[in-house]
Structures are given as structure tokens and as C-alpha cells.
Design an enzyme around this catalytic site. Structure first.
Site, PDB file in Angstrom:
ATOM      1  N   ASP A   1       0.858  -1.182   0.000  1.00 14.66           N
ATOM      2  CA  ASP A   1       0.000   0.000   0.000  1.00 14.66           C
ATOM      3  C   ASP A   1       0.892   1.228   0.000  1.00 14.66           C
ATOM      4  OD1 ASP A   1      -2.310   1.784   0.425  1.00 14.66           O
ATOM      5  OD2 ASP A   1      -3.332  -0.069   0.972  1.00 14.66           O
TER       6      ASP A   1
ATOM      7  N   GLU B   1      -9.895   2.832  -5.255  1.00 15.61           N
ATOM      8  CA  GLU B   1      -9.453   4.179  -4.891  1.00 15.61           C
ATOM      9  C   GLU B   1      -8.271   4.660  -5.732  1.00 15.61           C
ATOM     10  OE1 GLU B   1     -10.873   4.463  -0.289  1.00 15.61           O
ATOM     11  OE2 GLU B   1      -8.893   3.614  -0.595  1.00 15.61           O
TER      12      GLU B   1
ATOM     13  N   HIS C   1      -2.972   3.247  -4.674  1.00 13.81           N
ATOM     14  CA  HIS C   1      -2.297   2.822  -3.442  1.00 13.81           C
ATOM     15  C   HIS C   1      -0.882   2.309  -3.741  1.00 13.81           C
ATOM     16  CE1 HIS C   1      -5.550   3.475  -0.617  1.00 13.81           C
ATOM     17  NE2 HIS C   1      -6.386   2.939  -1.483  1.00 13.81           N
TER      18      HIS C   1
END
Ligand SMILES: [Zn+2]
Length: 756
Positions: free
Chosen positions: A189, A323, A260
Site C-alpha cells: 500500500d 481508490e 495505493h
């Protein structure tokens, strides 16, 4: 004999039958159980007769037997002697199923495979939970058991905080003990890359280290400057994979892309749109710098995935897909050229192209991809499985397109949410997901047909670790909630019989204590419900609740700490004035729960009639319009309760005070928590009316003013008279670039409308 008498006798007979069927604390509850009054008792020695060595499958039982100072022999000889557990493989049985028959001399355990054997041994281990530690005996009877869902998962984020190999062995043991079979390992991440890749050593040498971390909640925007980092070695990964495999747990590794990616880009900035330089992120949330879909990036990611696929034997590789802000792609010549060359509509289709290209590579290696539900946007890759996290919509859409789905909605499956009163709990991201809520979860959305429902493989709970720095806290967040999930996925959970589950799960607590597992006791807390005052006057009814005996709740109304001397709860409390109620659970003269408190603000609109033009989201419905006038201000941390949440909708609330009343003060509470996509309204307007037809505007407030007032929207002015008050709060709309959740719709949260 009269009919009535016959029925009475029959009922008596039935109730004795139920009574003698003592309930053992088995979790997940088996599909079929019947015990009689006999026991299989071990005085000195017990044998396991099995075709193969099964140290892992029987591991928990073997150590339990040894802790009871009994000898245990494991043998593969086929003669059955008294005092043995005899294991038989029956390939005709269903996958993962097992059957146990216990008579006073022999225990037979049959299963189609070794995972079923393991589940049988786990059930035998749980039958010992309440047997005194100096004894070893099993109740005689029969168990037939088979799981409903094939994906029974737990996730763990090791990027935001790192947990070493030894912790993961424990994690795998916990999953195995409750018959879960999938471990989703979130390895990369923005805040750290944890898996070594031989061809790109800087992924861990650089990407595993950040210069500091967030302190407190995201909303505080504070940081320390302590270097933080760690990575697994290849040997660690192989050991963990092997350990999981002998415990019949499949690991699904996650390599996040295209978003990410900051930790990877800190190590290899050439795979970004701008070229960097970048630092491994200190802040949580969603960051703009993501992988640039150019040829070099695909070559890099394919190299990485090839090494990952070599390490993990499972079928699925999780490629993230969530995202991914499109800011950089919009400004990048490379990205724009590719959109044009491939005739794509926009950046969403570019993301879809990205995922499909990765899927082709993974499929060619004989594996499959799974991704978060954003991979539906711009078109789903042909063979991809979808993990539905933003709600159930993604899972529904994917199942209707006949793609495999794993349900993991934030409302029931996010174990980084609070499970008790925030003031009594370690800091968490927000939300409120107590044990009972997890237990009520139904993985198959009602919108699906029976045929589509077959694509729901199961569900899993996610353990994101922004606010979970230690493994002890991981334990705290998963125990006991993981046990509720386990029963949901096994298929035997009955939400209406939560008390039955509660009574079984608390019997596991002493066992966890003896194993030094750090678990939450929030289930003993006093909870409550606020109801309108039926008399129609200002005020509310307040009911205190407990999973145990509610008459053992002691409370105070003056702000002091409750003691055994304080009144006990019997009937709903009538709250007619602003005051603080504190309550705790007591047993045998001892306080057994932490104190829960509730501040009431009683005002002119308390319990008045509220009509809402748009309905709140069912997940944050909190009793409808009454939540706006129930005298309770929402807790800023625990937005799962007391707040009304509206997804992509405005709030238009009409309050009817019943008669014309003088007003000098109006106040509306709203919430902002960007990491959960909750934003202040764009604008709020207060209007009043005497007839409900003609309205007069008192004041409008801009988002800037609302943000400066930290969400409290306040009007004070010269006395006006009105019967009706209309409140309009305009939703923030599509979240702007640069903010968490950008490109998605916003949540609008409101709690109380105070009228004075
Ligand atoms: Zn680019």
C-alpha cells in the site's frame, strides 16, 4: 384425558427434551447435533488412529489433551481399540464436510478431505471448553456438519502496520479454530511494501520504510517523525504459506494497483506519470500518485506478479483496483495518448484496460484475479472475481454478470470499526459494528435470484490497520467478532437467536484468557435505545439494554458514577430535561462493564413530528426522522449510530412543533470524516412557517462557514413565532480531486436539530 391435558403433557415432555439437550459452546454451530447422556471418558491415555500423520489438523486437540496431563498416541494401525479417535476418509462426502460419532468407547471422525478432518478435530476441542482442566471427557452423540459458503475469509493489512511472522502463525491458528479457510493478505500500500521481489530489491529496501506516521485520527492531521518499516523475507513468506496450507487455509496475496502505489513509486518513480521523486506515505487516505499505464509499468508489474504467483499456490491473486484517483492520468501525455490510441472513452476505461491487461497475464499463468468493486467501473475484466466493499451494489452487479463475488461491506464486515462505546475503546477509524451486527449479516443480497446467488462465494472481514499498531490490538478487533462471522459463513447463524450465540461465545472467553488472547469485552456494555415520548410532550423514553440480565444495570441521572447503591433499571426512563445518564452492568456486587453515558439535550422540538423528503441510507437510518429530534447529539467518532446518513442525497426535513412557538435559536449538527467519504453539506438553509405552506428564510450557511464552525450550524436571532421549521442541507456531491473518495458521491450526516 382431555385434549388440553394431553397438550400440556406433550409440552412438558418437549421442554424436558430440550432441557436435557445441553447446548455445548460450539462455534460455528454445526448443522446437526444430537447428544445423549453418556460420555467418552479418558483416564490416562487416548489414541488417534488415522491413515496419515495429522499433527496440524489435530494440533489444537493434541495440545489440549496434553495440557490435561493425559497421554496421546497417534498411530496408523487399522485395528480399533477402545479409547481411540478413529479417523476415516470418505471421498463421497461433500467437500469440507465431516461427521463425528461418539460412543462411550470410540470416537469416529469421518470426512471427505483433510480440511473436514481438521474441522472435526476443532469441534472435539471445543467440546472440552467447559470440562474441568483435570478431566478429559466428550459427550456421546452425533454431529453432521458442512459449511454453506466456500470463501470464509479474514483479511489483514500489514502495510499500514507490520506484523511479524510469529503473529501471522497465530492469526492462521485463530482462523483455523473457527473453521475459516481464506486469509487475504494485504501486502502493499502507500505506507509500505512488505513482500520482497528479487528483481526489484528497492521495493522493500526503500518501499518498506516511511519517515513517520499519523498520530491520532486522520481528521487531526498530526504526524510523528519516527522511522517505521519492516518487510518479510522470502523464507518468511514460504513458511507462512506452508503453515497456512497445512491448516487448510488458502492465502490470497494482494498487490495493489493502479492506486495505493506510493511505496512502490518511492522505490521506482519511473513507473509513475510525473517521474517523482516520491516518499513512502506517512499519511493515511487516498493519494494522487498512482501507476502510469505505460509499457514499462506493465513489464514491471508482470515481473512482480510472476514472483508473487511463484510464492503462493492459491488460485486467486488480489490486484486491488480500488481508490485510484485519475488526476495524474488526466494530466499525463502518456496516459492521454493511450486513451486516444485505444479509442477509450475516458480514464475509467483506461483503468478497466489496465485491469484487463493484468488479468490476461495472470490468467496465462493459470491463475485468476480478484479486485475491489471499483474494477466494475469502465467494464469488468472477463474472468475477474469482485470483492464488494463499498456496500452490496458492486457484489450484486458482479453476480448478475455471473462473476464470482466475495461480500465484504463496510456496514458488517469492517473490523477496524468500533465494537463498543468509543470512549471505552482504542482509537478506531469510526463506524459502529458490534458483535450483534456482524452476527446479523446475510451474505446473499435479497436482490439476487437463486441462480445469481450461486456466484456469491462467501464473505470476509477486513482488518485495516491504520489505527491498529500492535498484534494485541489486531486480536482485540477480531475477537469476538470473528466468531460471529464464522457462524454466518458456516450458514448456521440465526440472527433472531443472537442470545443463544452470545451465551455460547462468552463461554470461549475464559479459554481465550488462558491462551493470553487479547479480546474485547464490549459485549458486556450497557447499550440503549431512545424512543419518542408517547405522551406528546417534550422529552424521550430511554431504555437501557444488556445482552445479559437488564435488571442488573445500575444507573444515575446526576452525572455521578453508578454503583451498586444506584437504582437498578426496570422500566424505560422518562427524560424530560437535559441531563446525563450513566449506566453500568453489575453482578455479585461487582461492576462487570465499563460505564456508558448519554447526554440528553431536551428542547422545544424533542419528539416532535419530522417528515423527511429523502430517506436516509438503510445502513445509517438510525430510526428515521426521529433521530433528528431525539435529544441525542451524535458521537463524532461513532458515526454508525445516532447520526442519519444520506448517500448522494440532500436532507429536507420538516419539523412540526404541534403549535406556534416562540423561537430564538436553531442548531443543526453535521459531520465531516473525509476518510469515510462523509463531507459537510454544500449549503444549509433554515426556514420557518406558521401554516406549513408559506415559508420564510431565516438564514443560509455556506460550506466554508459550516467547516469553520466544525459542523455546528447555528442561528440565533430576534424572537420569531413558528409552528413549522424546514431544514435543507445540500449534499457535497461528487467528491473533488485531492480529497479521499474523489470521483465518488458523498455521504451527508446530520444528528440533532435543536430548537429553543
Ligand atoms: Zn500516466
Amino acid at each position: 384425558m382431555s385434549m388440553r391435558k394431553q397438550i400440556t403433557l406433550l409440552l412438558l415432555a418437549l421442554s424436558t427434551l430440550v432441557w436435557s439437550q445441553k447446548e455445548y459452546p460450539l462455534i460455528p454451530k454445526p448443522t446437526y447435533v444430537a447428544f445423549n447422556d453418556d460420555f467418552f471418558t479418558v483416564d490416562t491415555t487416548i489414541s488417534i488412529v488415522a491413515p496419515l500423520v495429522m499433527d496440524a489438523e489435530a494440533g489444537a486437540l493434541i495440545s489440549e489433551i496434553r495440557s490435561r496431563k493425559k497421554a496421546i498416541y497417534i498411530t496408523n494401525k487399522s485395528t480399533i481399540v477402545d479409547g481411540s479417535i478413529v479417523v476415516q476418509i470418505e471421498p463421497k462426502m461433500a467437500a469440507e464436510a465431516y461427521e463425528i460419532e461418539i460412543n462411550p468407547k470410540v470416537i469416529y471422525l469421518k470426512a471427505s478431505d483433510y480440511s473436514g478432518v481438521q474441522y472435526g478435530f476443532q469441534t472435539l476441542t471445543q467440546l472440552l471448553i467447559n470440562v474441568p482442566k483435570n478431566q478429559l471427557q466428550f459427550p456421546c452423540g452425533q454431529i453432521k456438519d458442512v459449511p454453506k459458503f466456500k470463501w470464509r475469509g479474514m483479511h489483514l493489512d500489514v502495510s499500514r502496520h507490520f506484523f511479524p511472522k510469529e503473529a501471522l502463525f497465530k492469526y492462521i491458528d485463530y482462523l483455523a479454530a473457527y473453521k475459516l479457510n481464506t486469509f487475504h493478505w494485504h501486502l502493499t500500500d502507500d505506507q509500505g511494501w512488505r513482500i520482497p521481489i528479487k528483481k526489484y530489491p528497492n521495493l522493500t529496501a526503500v518501499g518498506a520504510w516511511r519517515k513517520g506516521s499519523m498520530v491520532g485520527h486522520y481528521n487531526d492531521q498530526k504526524f510523528d517523525s519516527e522511522p517505521y518499516g519492516a518487510a518479510y523475507t522470502e523464507a518468511d513468506i514460504r513458511e507462512i504459506v506452508a503453515y497456512a496450507s497445512i491448516h487448510h487455509i488458502t492465502i490470497v496475496p494482494e498487490i495493489e494497483m493502479p492506486g495505493h502505489a506510493r511505496a512502490a513509486l518511492a522505490a521506482y518513480p519511473q513507473y509513475s506519470c510525473t517521474g517523482g521523486p516520491f516518499e513512502v506515505a506517512k499519511e493515511w487516505g487516498v493519494l494522487e500518485d498512482v501507476f502510469c499505464p505505460k509499457e514499462e509499468t506493465f513489464a514491471f508489474l508482470q515481473d512482480v506478479l510472476a514472483e508473487v504467483m511463484d510464492l503462493f499456490p492459491g488460485q486467486y491473486i488480489h490486484i486491488g483496483g480500488d481508490e485510484c484517483p485519475k488526476t495524474r492520468w488526466k494530466a499525463c501525455l502518456n496516459c492521454q495518448k493511450r486513451i486516444k490510441d485505444l479509442n477509450l472513452k475516458d480514464e475509467h476505461e483506461l483503468q478497466s484496460y489496465f485491469i484487463q491487461r493484468i488479468e490476461k497475464f495472470v490468467n496465462a499463468k493459470g491463475k485468476k484475479i480478484i479486485g475491489w468493486d471499483e474494477i466494475l467501473e469502465g467494464g469488468l475484466a472477463p474472468n475477474a472475481a469482485v470483492m464488494s466493499w463499498r456496500g452490496t451494489e458492486g457484489g450484486i452487479a458482479a453476480a448478475q454478470q455471473r462473476h464470482p463475488v466475495v461480500m465484504t461491506p463496510g456496514s458488517h464486515c469492517y473490523f477496524d470499526h468500533y465494537q463498543g462505546e468509543p470512549k471505552n475503546e482504542p482509537l478506531a477509524i469510526g463506524g459502529y459494528t458490534p458483535l450483534e451486527k456482524v452476527y446479523s449479516y446475510q451474505p446473499i443480497p435479497t436482490e439476487l435470484t437463486a441462480d445469481e446467488a450461486k456466484f456469491i462465494f462467501g464473505a470476509q472481514a477486513n482488518v485495516w490497520t491504520e489505527y491498529i499498531p500492535t498484534f494485541e490490538q489486531v486480536e482485540y478487533m477480531i475477537f469476538p467478532r470473528m466468531t460471529a462471522l464464522s457462524e454466518v459463513l458456516w450458514g448456521t447463524a440465526q440472527p433472531k437467536q443472537y442470545t443463544n450465540f452470545f451465551n455460547r461465545v462468552i463461554q470461549h472467553f475464559p479459554d481465550w484468557e488462558s491462551k493470553k488472547i487479547n479480546f474485547s469485552k464490549a459485549v458486556f456494555e450497557v447499550t440503549s435505545e431512545v424512543m419518542p415520548n408517547p405522551g406528546g410532550e417534550q422529552g424521550v423514553l430511554y431504555v437501557l439494554k444488556s445482552n445479559q440480565n437488564p435488571t442488573k444495570i445500575h444507573y444515575t441521572l446526576d452525572g455521578s458514577q453508578p454503583t451498586t447503591q444506584s437504582p437498578t433499571f426496570s422500566n424505560a426512563l422518562m427524560i424530560k430535561q437535559s441531563q446525563m445518564v450513566k449506566a453500568a452492568y453489575f453482578d455479585e456486587g461487582q461492576q462487570k462493564s465499563k460505564v456508558c453515558d448519554q447526554l440528553f439535550t431536551i428542547h422545544k422540538a424533542t419528539s416532535c413530528l419530522v417528515s423527511l423528503q429523502n430517506q436516509p441510507d438503510s445502513r445509517y437510518g438510525a430510526g428515521g426522522g426521529f433521530a433528528l429530534v431525539n435529544g441525542v447529539k451524535g458521537n463524532v467518532q461513532k458515526f454508525g449510530r445516532d447520526w442519519l446518513g444520506f448517500w448522494e442525497k440532500d436532507i429536507v426535513a420538516l419539523l412540526d412543533l404541534g403549535s406556534k412557538k416562540p423561537i430564538t435559536h436553531l442548531n443543526l449538527g453535521t459531520l465531516e470524516s473525509p476518510s469515510s467519504w462523509i463531507y459537510y453539506p454544500k449549503e444549509v438553509t433554515f426556514e420557518i412557517s406558521t401554516d406549513g405552506i408559506h415559508f420564510q428564510t431565516l438564514q443560509s450557511f455556506s460550506q466554508k462557514e459550516i467547516r469553520e464552525a466544525k459542523g455546528a450550524i447555528d442561528w440565533k436571532g430576534k424572537r420569531v413565532k413558528a409552528r413549522f421549521i424546514k431544514i435543507k442541507a445540500i449534499n457535497n456531491g461528487i467528491i473533488q480531486e485531492g480529497f479521499p473518495g474523489s470521483g465518488n458521491g458523498s455521504w451527508l450526516f446530520a444528528d440533532e436539530i435543536i430548537v429553543e
